[in-house]
Design an enzyme around this catalytic site. Structure first.
Site, short mmCIF file in Angstrom:
data_model
loop_
_atom_site.label_atom_id
_atom_site.label_comp_id
_atom_site.label_asym_id
_atom_site.label_seq_id
_atom_site.Cartn_x
_atom_site.Cartn_y
_atom_site.Cartn_z
N ILE A 687 0.81 -1.22 0.00
CA ILE A 687 0.00 0.00 0.00
C ILE A 687 0.84 1.27 0.00
O ILE A 687 0.30 2.37 -0.09
CB ILE A 687 -0.97 0.04 1.20
CG1 ILE A 687 -0.19 -0.02 2.51
CG2 ILE A 687 -2.00 -1.06 1.12
CD1 ILE A 687 -1.05 0.23 3.73
N GLY A 690 7.98 4.14 1.45
CA GLY A 690 8.53 5.31 2.12
C GLY A 690 10.03 5.35 2.00
O GLY A 690 10.65 4.54 1.30
N GLY A 691 10.63 6.29 2.72
CA GLY A 691 12.08 6.46 2.64
C GLY A 691 12.84 5.30 3.23
O GLY A 691 14.01 5.10 2.93
N ASP A 822 11.34 14.33 12.36
CA ASP A 822 10.79 14.36 11.00
C ASP A 822 9.29 14.59 11.06
O ASP A 822 8.50 13.87 10.45
CB ASP A 822 11.12 13.07 10.25
CG ASP A 822 10.94 13.22 8.73
OD1 ASP A 822 10.94 14.36 8.25
OD2 ASP A 822 10.81 12.20 8.05
#
Length: 994
Positions: A687, A690-691, A822
């Site tokens: 789904i 990401g990083g 972050d």
């Protein structure tokens, strides 16, 4: 009241004895009355203080521990009484107090002269009851989070000291009320969001002023000539306003000034004649204006400690008299038009801490004595026309942290001791004419993070000891004459992110150890004479984004492991490479990346011959290959059947073996096993990416939904099925930094606004984190992405408040704060009711007690959300998270992304908001037009909070506890009427963990 010194005649006919008794009775009555009056007065003062205490909330404070009847009022912490036991002073500065202040109770203390509540977490509006404190001489409410307008001070005519600096007030300041405060000696109103107004002429009538701080007060217009009336001024600060025009001549009459700061305005013209009269001036800052002309008037100001003239249009020569200044510690003249030499004696007497004369037209040699007193930390002379060598004196400058001399005409050999200075963080000598080697002692530079030597004439071999400079983050040696082998132990530089050695004479092989530089994202070794094969270990670099090995003498095949890299730039052209170009690299963006390698072949790139494995072979050879292939296929099929049968008849043992290879750690009660999780890690359940890894949606047998994050490992690619990757996984257990950070943080967190981590699963080659599944994706998706929906202010406010509470828990819910590092809208996830959860702690860590251990030379975070202090410090603390959260608030209010083309080049949402508010009177103009008209003012109030959070100076930002309190205070009126309009297909829930 009866006066016992006044005699009253006894009634007629009374005897002497009766007279005596009568007089004693009157005296007793008088003293009884006085005692009762004093007792009642003390009782009233005690009640007033208890009411004041009751309105405040203690937070990590023991300020009120002594506020009990047993101690007595005058023994309360922060209370001072006079000789009659009347309260004259309340001093609770910096006591971690929060709440609203009961000024009606405080002002009932009739003898109160001093009220100091600065540097706390007080909030709310200031009531008109403050006007009843008519005896006040000293009022300090600075550095709090009050809201609304400043009340009228007209009745406080006894005030001598007034500090509202950074207190959170907004609206139009009541300048007229200052006319009655003629006894003021100190006035500090700076760093508040007042409405814009002309320079307040009322201030010029306060002729007893010694301290005037109006920095960042939204004052516009010219500094009036009448400033000359304030002849007692010792400190004048008018910075960061909207002032323009010339510095008035009247300032030259303020001969007692020791500090004058008027930076960041639009002032123009020259420094006025007569400025030399300010002989007491110690701190002078007119930086970031449009001033011009020479600075000869300043050569008489021998008491200067700090001189800040940067970012103006000053010209002419720097006065030679500066070389005799004995007290000068800071000199910033950068970005002007100065010419001539820097005075040769500068620093001979002064204990310089920093010197920055960059971006001028200065010539001649570098003065030798700027570090003579051993205190210099920053020496910045870049972009001038300096010539000659670096003076040998600087090898003794052990305090030096930053040395930048780039873009000059300097020459000669760098003194050997410069390379090993113990505190030096950056050496930037690019674009000069330096020559000679980098010496062996560079390994002693344990603080060195950035080494920039490009475009010089350096030569010799790069010493192996450079691998001992363990803090190195960036190396740029391009366009020099370095030769010999690259150091074999470069891989020991674990923090290295950028390596540029192009256009040199390096030879030999590329060190295989470079595959251990796990932080590398950029490698450029082009235009050297490197030989041998490309190390396959480079394919293990998880962050590598740019690889340029062109114009060398490399041979052999392109390693297949390079296919796993996420490259935006690849250049292997003009070498002697042979064999097949990996299909994943043979794409249009890399069409020219392999030119000049005649031995390469590819079916996908034009101009390369196709790869025919049997071309040129004899018919007999082809027959042999066919038979061998067929036989091998039969053997493989037989082996596969055998494995399948063994699995089928010995399932229990196989299951046990599989369990033995995994380590599952529980953080909450579980209703599933690792096998159930592993079965569902399939491509169709992916789904998000990401990083730091792929994210899968897993539906359990009982219908419960989970989000599973598969942490990236350098040994395999990002598109690979979890089960099929085992054959090429790296050997040995290695812990991912993202995994450790996320697990350490989330395993101990229990908060409704922080995402739940159920468990973690680890093998020797993979890491899995199992979270709760949040069906509405991320805030970024709902505001900006392809799942964008219409959200009115009620919904946005609840998201803002919930996310703030989550961060407040992280910052204040532990002995040591948890820093996320972050914070952004894509890391705020939304449940089915649009309630937020803080997620993705891949960059978080517990703040260390030793602040030195908290510094990092790698900027953590995401563009647009990163706090500005990263530009000048490597310290990470809670205020960096607060800045990022302020950006999220701006997104919620404006509906805009952190970085938009409309903001202009190199600008972000913070600069756009500040600029818009400086040019328009109404904050409502920047509120998202889709927010209903009735709630736009509510949204505008949150934008004001966001501006506090994104203050350039971290000290001016509130902490998250204060942010939560401020948000609670601007709660919209009708939260019960929230209507969540989720315009999305419920079957397409995506974007779980970014």
């Amino acid at each position: 009241m009866h006066n016992p010194n006044i005699s009253f005649p006894p009634p007629a006919g009374m005897s002497n004895r009766s007279t005596f008794l009568h007089r004693n009775f009157l005296n007793l009555l008088t003293f009884s009355f006085l005692f009762l009056f004093v007792s009642l007065s003390k009782a009233n003062e005690l009640e007033a203080l208890m009411q004041f205490k009751a309105t405040l909330q203690k937070s990590n404070s023991n300020a009120f521990d002594t506020w009990t009847k047993e101690y007595g009022i005058c023994n309360f912490t922060g209370i001072v009484c006079d000789s009659n036991q009347n309260v004259t002073e309340i001093n609770l500065v910096g006591q971690n107090l929060s709440g609203t202040v009961s000024f009606d109770s405080i002002c009932s203390l009739e003898s109160l002269q001093k009220l100091s509540l600065g540097s706390n977490f007080l909030f709310g509006r200031i009531s008109d009851h403050l006007s009843n404190c008519t005896s006040l001489q000293y009022l300090d409410l600075g550095f709090n989070s009050f809201s609304g307008e400043v009340p009228d001070f007209s009745s406080l005519s006894q005030l001598k000291f007034l500090n509202l600096n950074g207190s959170g007030f907004s609206g139009l300041f009541p300048w007229k009320s200052l006319e009655n405060l003629t006894g003021l000696t100190s006035l500090s109103l700076g760093d508040n969001l007042f409405d814009r107004s002309q320079f307040p002429l009322e201030v010029l009538k306060l002729e007893k002023l010694q301290w005037l701080y109006l920095t960042n007060c939204s004052i516009e217009g010219q500094i009036p000539e009448g400033i000359r009336n304030l002849t007692l001024l010792e400190n004048l600060e008018l910075s960061y306003n909207h002032l323009f025009g010339r510095i008035p001549d009247g300032i030259t009459k303020l001969t007692k000034l020791y500090q004058l700061e008027i930076y960041s305005n639009g002032l123009s013209g020259k420094i006025p004649e007569g400025f030399r009269n300010l002989t007491s001036l110690t701190y002078f800052d007119v930086s970031s204006n449009k001033l011009e002309g020479d600075i000869s008037e300043l050569k008489f100001l021998t008491q200067l400690k700090s001189l800040q003239l940067f970012e103006n249009q000053f010209s002419g020569e720097i006065p030679v008299e500066f070389g005799d200044f004995r007290f000068l510690e800071g000199l910033s003249l950068y970005t002007n038009r100065f010419t001539g030499h820097l005075p040769v004696k500068i620093g001979s007497w002064a204990e310089f801490k920093y010197v920055d004369v960059s971006e001028n037209f200065l010539t001649g040699p570098i003065p030798p004595d700027m570090c003579k007193q051993g205190k210099l930390k920053e020496l910045l002379v870049l972009q001038n026309k300096f010539s000659g060598p670096i003076p040998e004196n600087y090898v003794n400058c052990s305090s030096l942290i930053r040395l930048r001399m780039n873009n000059n005409s300097l020459s000669g050999m760098v003194p050997r001791g410069i390379w090993s200075l113990p505190s030096l963080s950056i050496i930037d000598l690019t674009f000069n004419q330096f020559e000679g080697p980098v010496t062996l002692n560079i390994g002693e530079a344990k603080s060195l993070a950035q080494l920039y030597l490009a475009n010089n004439k350096f030569s010799g071999e790069l010493p192996d000891t450079i691998s001992e400079a363990s803090s190195l983050v960036a190396i740029n040696l391009s366009s020099n004459q370095f030769r010999g082998n690259l150091p074999a132990k470069l891989g020991e530089l674990q923090k290295l992110t950028s390596l540029h050695c192009e256009y040199n004479l390096f030879s030999g092989i590329i060190p295989y150890s470079m595959g251990s530089c796990v932080s590398l994202n950029e490698i450029n070794l082009a235009s050297n004479s490197l030989t041998g094969e490309i190390p396959a270990s480079l394919g293990s670099l998880p962050s590598l984004n740019s690889l340029n090995l062109s114009d060398n003498k490399l041979s052999g095949e392109i390693p297949a492991r390079l296919s796993s890299l996420k490259l935006s730039l690849l250049d292997l052209s003009n070498n002697s490479l042979v064999g097949h170009i990996p299909d994943s690299l043979a794409i249009s963006v890399f069409n020219n990346s392999f030119d000049g390698n005649s031995g390469l072949c590819s079916e996908n790139i034009r101009n390369f011959r196709p790869c025919s494995p049997i071309s040129g072979t004899s018919r007999g050879s082809r027959t042999f290959i066919f038979c061998f292939t067929a036989g091998a296929s039969i053997i493989i099929l037989s082996l596969a059947c055998f494995i399948y049968m063994k699995f089928r008849y010995n399932n229990q043992d196989a299951s046990m073996n599989r369990r033995d290879s995994w380590d599952m750690k529980h953080y909450r009660a579980l209703s599933f096993s690792e096998e159930e999780i592993l079965r569902e890690l399939k491509t169709e359940n992916l789904i998000g990416k990401g990083g730091s890894g792929n994210v899968y949606k897993v539906v359990l047998h009982n219908g419960k939904q989970l989000a599973v994050k598969h942490i990236w490992k350098s040994a395999y690619g990002d598109g690979m099925s979890f089960r099929s990757s085992s054959s090429i996984l790296a050997k040995g257990k290695r812990y991912s930094p993202e995994y450790e950070a996320e697990v350490t943080t989330l395993s101990s967190v229990r908060h409704v606004n922080v995402v739940k981590l159920y468990c973690s699963i680890m093998s020797e080659d993979s890491y899995l984190l199992i979270y709760e599944f949040l069906p509405n994706g991320s805030l970024w998706d709902r505001l900006h992405g392809n799942q964008k929906i219409k959200m009115d202010w009620m919904v946005r406010y609840q998201i803002a408040l919930g996310a703030a509470r989550g961060l407040e828990y992280l910052h204040h819910g532990y002995d040591r704060p948890v820093i996320h590092r972050d914070v952004k809208s894509s890391n705020i996830l939304l449940d089915e009711q649009m309630k937020p959860r803080i997620a993705d702690f891949g960059l978080a860590r517990i703040l260390q007690v030793d602040a030195a251990r908290d510094s990092t030379n790698v900027i953590a975070g995401t563009l647009g959300y990163i706090a500005p202090e990263y530009a000048y410090t490597s310290k990470v603390n809670e205020k960096s998270d607060v800045y990022s959260f302020g950006v999220v608030l701006m997104e919620l209010v404006s509906g805009k992304r952190p970085v938009e083309p409309e903001f202009g080049e190199n600008n972000d949402i913070v600069q756009w908001v500040f600029s818009t508010m400086r040019n328009k009177d109404n904050t409502v103009n920047i509120v998202d037009s889709s927010i209903s008209e009735a709630l736009r003012e509510d949204a505008a109030q949150v934008m004001r909070i966001a501006i506090h959070c994104t203050a350039r100076l971290p000290a001016l930002r509130p902490n998250m506890r204060m942010v939560v309190q401020m948000l609670e205070e601007v709660e919209p009126c009708k939260l019960t009427d929230i209507v969540v309009d989720i315009e999305t297909d419920k079957g397409k829930n995506q974007g779980q963990v970014q």
